[in-house]
Design a protein around this motif. Structure first.
Motif, PDB file in Angstrom:
ATOM      1  N   ARG A  55      35.050  22.990 -38.190  1.00  0.00           N
ATOM      2  CA  ARG A  55      35.891  21.589 -38.340  1.00  0.00           C
ATOM      3  C   ARG A  55      36.456  21.789 -39.530  1.00  0.00           C
ATOM      4  O   ARG A  55      36.521  22.262 -40.208  1.00  0.00           O
ATOM      5  N   ASP A  56      38.365  22.034 -39.599  1.00  0.00           N
ATOM      6  CA  ASP A  56      39.057  21.813 -40.906  1.00  0.00           C
ATOM      7  C   ASP A  56      38.648  22.524 -41.634  1.00  0.00           C
ATOM      8  O   ASP A  56      38.758  22.203 -42.928  1.00  0.00           O
ATOM      9  N   VAL A  57      38.599  24.252 -41.844  1.00  0.00           N
ATOM     10  CA  VAL A  57      38.283  24.920 -42.456  1.00  0.00           C
ATOM     11  C   VAL A  57      39.513  25.319 -43.114  1.00  0.00           C
ATOM     12  O   VAL A  57      40.424  26.608 -42.714  1.00  0.00           O
ATOM     13  N   SER A  58      40.187  24.846 -44.450  1.00  0.00           N
ATOM     14  CA  SER A  58      40.731  25.910 -45.528  1.00  0.00           C
ATOM     15  C   SER A  58      40.143  26.420 -46.687  1.00  0.00           C
ATOM     16  O   SER A  58      39.205  25.683 -47.112  1.00  0.00           O
ATOM     17  N   PHE A  59      41.116  27.375 -47.115  1.00  0.00           N
ATOM     18  CA  PHE A  59      40.750  28.785 -48.495  1.00  0.00           C
ATOM     19  C   PHE A  59      41.589  29.558 -48.086  1.00  0.00           C
ATOM     20  O   PHE A  59      42.303  29.953 -46.540  1.00  0.00           O
ATOM     21  N   SER A  60      41.017  30.475 -48.921  1.00  0.00           N
ATOM     22  CA  SER A  60      42.043  31.713 -49.464  1.00  0.00           C
ATOM     23  C   SER A  60      41.483  32.755 -50.018  1.00  0.00           C
ATOM     24  O   SER A  60      40.135  32.013 -50.958  1.00  0.00           O
ATOM     25  N   GLY A  71      31.050  23.955 -38.271  1.00  0.00           N
ATOM     26  CA  GLY A  71      30.857  24.817 -39.509  1.00  0.00           C
ATOM     27  C   GLY A  71      32.115  23.589 -40.686  1.00  0.00           C
ATOM     28  O   GLY A  71      33.090  24.155 -40.201  1.00  0.00           O
ATOM     29  N   ARG A  72      31.783  23.413 -41.984  1.00  0.00           N
ATOM     30  CA  ARG A  72      33.095  23.261 -42.962  1.00  0.00           C
ATOM     31  C   ARG A  72      32.337  23.575 -44.292  1.00  0.00           C
ATOM     32  O   ARG A  72      31.167  24.478 -44.108  1.00  0.00           O
ATOM     33  N   ILE A  73      33.440  23.963 -44.483  1.00  0.00           N
ATOM     34  CA  ILE A  73      32.891  24.373 -46.380  1.00  0.00           C
ATOM     35  C   ILE A  73      32.462  23.080 -47.726  1.00  0.00           C
ATOM     36  O   ILE A  73      33.459  21.818 -47.446  1.00  0.00           O
ATOM     37  N   VAL A  74      31.629  23.300 -47.449  1.00  0.00           N
ATOM     38  CA  VAL A  74      30.739  22.124 -48.051  1.00  0.00           C
ATOM     39  C   VAL A  74      30.956  22.194 -49.782  1.00  0.00           C
ATOM     40  O   VAL A  74      30.213  21.760 -50.657  1.00  0.00           O
ATOM     41  N   ALA A  75      30.275  23.438 -50.196  1.00  0.00           N
ATOM     42  CA  ALA A  75      30.552  23.755 -51.590  1.00  0.00           C
ATOM     43  C   ALA A  75      31.050  25.613 -52.203  1.00  0.00           C
ATOM     44  O   ALA A  75      31.676  25.646 -51.193  1.00  0.00           O
ATOM     45  N   SER A  93      39.830  24.682 -37.037  1.00  0.00           N
ATOM     46  CA  SER A  93      39.266  23.841 -36.591  1.00  0.00           C
ATOM     47  C   SER A  93      38.975  24.828 -34.918  1.00  0.00           C
ATOM     48  O   SER A  93      39.733  25.687 -34.843  1.00  0.00           O
ATOM     49  N   MET A  94      37.978  25.005 -33.872  1.00  0.00           N
ATOM     50  CA  MET A  94      37.800  25.455 -32.592  1.00  0.00           C
ATOM     51  C   MET A  94      36.633  24.485 -32.285  1.00  0.00           C
ATOM     52  O   MET A  94      35.233  24.760 -32.198  1.00  0.00           O
ATOM     53  N   VAL A  95      37.386  25.062 -31.177  1.00  0.00           N
ATOM     54  CA  VAL A  95      36.086  23.997 -30.328  1.00  0.00           C
ATOM     55  C   VAL A  95      36.071  24.955 -29.177  1.00  0.00           C
ATOM     56  O   VAL A  95      37.335  25.435 -28.340  1.00  0.00           O
ATOM     57  N   PHE A  96      35.002  25.105 -28.817  1.00  0.00           N
ATOM     58  CA  PHE A  96      35.060  26.636 -27.265  1.00  0.00           C
ATOM     59  C   PHE A  96      34.657  25.506 -25.815  1.00  0.00           C
ATOM     60  O   PHE A  96      35.050  24.372 -26.053  1.00  0.00           O
TER      61      PHE A  96
END
Ligand SMILES: Nc1ncnc2c1ncn2[C@@H]1O[C@H](COP(=O)(O)OP(=O)(O)OP(=O)(O)O)[C@@H](O)[C@H]1O
Ligand SMILES: [Mg+2]
Lengths: 251, 300
Positions: free
Chosen positions: A29-34, A211-215, A18-21
């Motif tokens: 917000r809560d981005v996970s992937f590899s 930004g979140r991964i939605v699909a 997550s990233m808040v400036f």
């Protein structure tokens, strides 16, 4: 990094990033992937959703406010949206820059740059200064510069956003050829759905800010990919699906 | 002000712009129809020559038409200036000696300004806090009229050569600092990121990124300061006349004795010195950055 094949762990992985400036803007917000070795993953998303931020976090230019990234940053390939060439250096000197920063000796550097320049099709332009190159050629120099270190991970931040469509398609094909040859793990950002589908093994759709991964879409085509793949009905169908979920992501 | 100074004024000759086109010319160079080399030369030489003739005509007009014979000493006609100022060997010799003395002061002053100004700018570019600490004082320093500190300079450095150099430095230092600092800070953010990604040290960043990036701006500063150092040398000479006689002393002498022909000749010679220095630095700049620098665009 040369032990190809025996690599089981993913090359890049984002764990609940997550990233808040400091000014309060929540970008991610809560981005996970590899991304594994031999994968080419593309992230598409509305403007301002945090895609560049994601790559900056991956590269270490920014520190996330939450979560962790696993990545080997020693020899990272990072192609920016602009070519970011040094005006006072010739094509060859620009391509040699990174090797220079990593204290590679002169002969080795010359060999690396000769290879990289040839790979991106700029042979004969070694002694030109950036001011006499077209936009597409500058991007290729930038690409060649990143290639010299033979990075196991390649980050691309909308690298071809500023060139015309024909040139972009050319550069797409060249980049794919490099991907096949070098076998790096690619993480690519773009606004163009057709570019995303044409290049990738997997396409991720990001929502508007935060930004979140939605699909997530697997791209079923193998490599090498021919240019007329873009007119394949399967290609059009997948592009349509991604486009629909992007529209959903906008709201 | 800095942005405009960054782009050197009138730097481009036609020869240089032809250079810029060479990379695109693959076929053997065929002279462009209707634009021969001769024509190009006449294009760049003719206008100033015509204007020069016009100035001389106006000058004659003022000397002979506007001024009555008994007031003609206010502006002597050009041929009088030529005869008494330049053609008279004794006077011309005196002028050349003065010019040599002032040129020496200007060059030393400029040299000190270049070393000092560039170093200060590099120092300020290394940390915002240093810049914040020093910059106000530099602005203040350059805002002081030289005239106001003439007595102080005299007390501290004497009334001869040293003080003349000090005046030349004070007058020529600021543009070098401002332009160099601006150049050092104008490097592209993305290129900085690239250097950060590859763990470049402070020194590497300075050597391979910010300093070369600043070269066009640095030279723009040098050119402005070169002209100013000549002015500074003459002003300094005007006030601090001990030792050999420079142009400032000559101007003062000619003015006292109402030798207006010689006075004008001295003015012309000193401005020629300024122009020569300006052109020399323009040439040097073209040599150093001409091959790669894209005039009027920093985008790569
Ligand atoms: N240093 C910063 N400070 C505050 N907010 C920032 C900063 N950098 C980016 N942002 C904000 O974070 C959000 C995401 O920015 P980012 O550059 O990652 O978007 P992006 O998805 O790459 O957009 P684009 O597709 O237009 O390049 C934006 O709203 C932006 O305004
Ligand atoms: Mg972006």
């Amino acid at each position: 990094m040369t032990d190809s094949g025996v690599n089981v762990a993913p090359t890049v992985s984002f764990n609940s990033i997550s990233m808040v400036f400091p000014d309060g803007t929540e970008a991610l917000r809560d981005v996970s992937f590899s991304v594994d070795k031999g994968e080419f993953v593309t992230v598409v998303g509305p403007s301002g959703c945090g895609k560049s931020t994601l790559l900056k976090i991956a590269s270490g230019l920014l520190h996330p406010s939450g979560g962790t990234v696993d990545i080997d940053r020693e020899k990272l390939g990072y192609v920016f949206q602009d070519a970011t060439l040094l005006q006072w250096r010739t094509v060859r000197q620009n391509v040699e820059l990174l090797a220079e920063l990593h204290s590679v000796d002169k002969d080795e550097r010359a060999r690396m740059s000769t290879d990289a320049i040839e790979l991106v099709g700029l042979k004969g332009f070694e002694d030109h200064y950036p001011k006499s190159l077209s936009g597409g050629m500058k991007m290729r120099v930038s690409l060649a510069r990143s290639l010299t270190l033979q990075p196991p991970v390649f980050l691309f931040d909308e690298p071809f956003g500023a060139v015309d469509e024909i040139t972009r398609e050319h550069l797409n094909e060249e980049t794919l050829a490099l991907f096949q040859r070098e076998g790096f793990a690619g993480l690519f950002i773009t606004h163009s759905i057709s570019e995303a589908v044409f290049m990738s093994t997997r396409v991720l759709v990001m929502s508007a800010r935060p930004g979140r991964i939605v699909a997530e879409y697997e791209v079923p085509f193998g490599y090498p990919r021919q240019p007329d793949l873009r007119f394949d009905p399967e290609f059009a169908k997948l592009s349509g699906q991604i486009s629909a979920s992007l529209r959903g992501a906008h709201s | 002000m800095t942005v405009e100074e960054h782009t050197p004024i009138g730097a481009r000759s036609d020869g240089a712009s032809a250079d810029f086109e060479t990379p695109f010319i693959m076929a053997p160079a065929v002279p462009k129809p209707g634009k021969s080399r001769l024509r190009l030369a006449s294009d760049s030489i003719l206008p100033p020559v015509v204007f020069g003739v016009f100035i001389i005509a106006v000058w004659y007009g003022i000397s002979y038409v506007v001024l009555d014979a008994d007031r003609r000493f206010l502006l002597r006609p050009p041929h009088d200036v030529w005869q008494k100022g330049f053609a008279d060997w004794e006077n011309f010799h005196e002028l050349l000696n003065g010019l040599q003395s002032s040129a020496k002061v200007a060059f030393i002053g400029l040299g000190i300004s270049i070393v000092l100004g560039t170093s200060l700018a590099i120092l300020m570019s290394q940390a915002k806090s240093i810049e914040r600490a020093l910059f106000p004082y530099m602005v203040t320093l350059q805002a002081i009229p030289v005239l106001a500190i003439v007595p102080l300079i005299g007390f501290w450095f004497g009334f001869g050569f040293k003080s003349r150099v000090v005046v030349a430095v004070i007058i020529s230092l600021f543009p070098i600092i401002v332009n160099t600092l601006f150049g050092l800070q104008s490097a592209d953010r993305g290129v900085h990121d690239l250097f950060t990604l590859h763990h470049a040290s402070r020194l590497t960043r300075l050597r391979k990124l910010t300093l070369p990036n600043a070269l066009p701006a640095i030279f723009a500063g040098f050119r402005i300061s070169a002209g100013l150092s000549v002015i500074g040398a003459i002003v300094g000479d005007f006030f601090f006349g001990k030792g050999d006689v420079g142009v400032g002393q000559l101007l003062r002498r000619y003015a006292n004795f109402l030798k207006s022909e010689q006075l004008l000749a001295a003015v012309i010679m000193s401005s020629l010195l300024g122009v020569a220095v300006f052109l020399a630095f323009g040439w040097l700049q073209e040599k150093v950055t001409g091959k790669w620098y894209e005039h009027g665009g920093g985008e790569v």
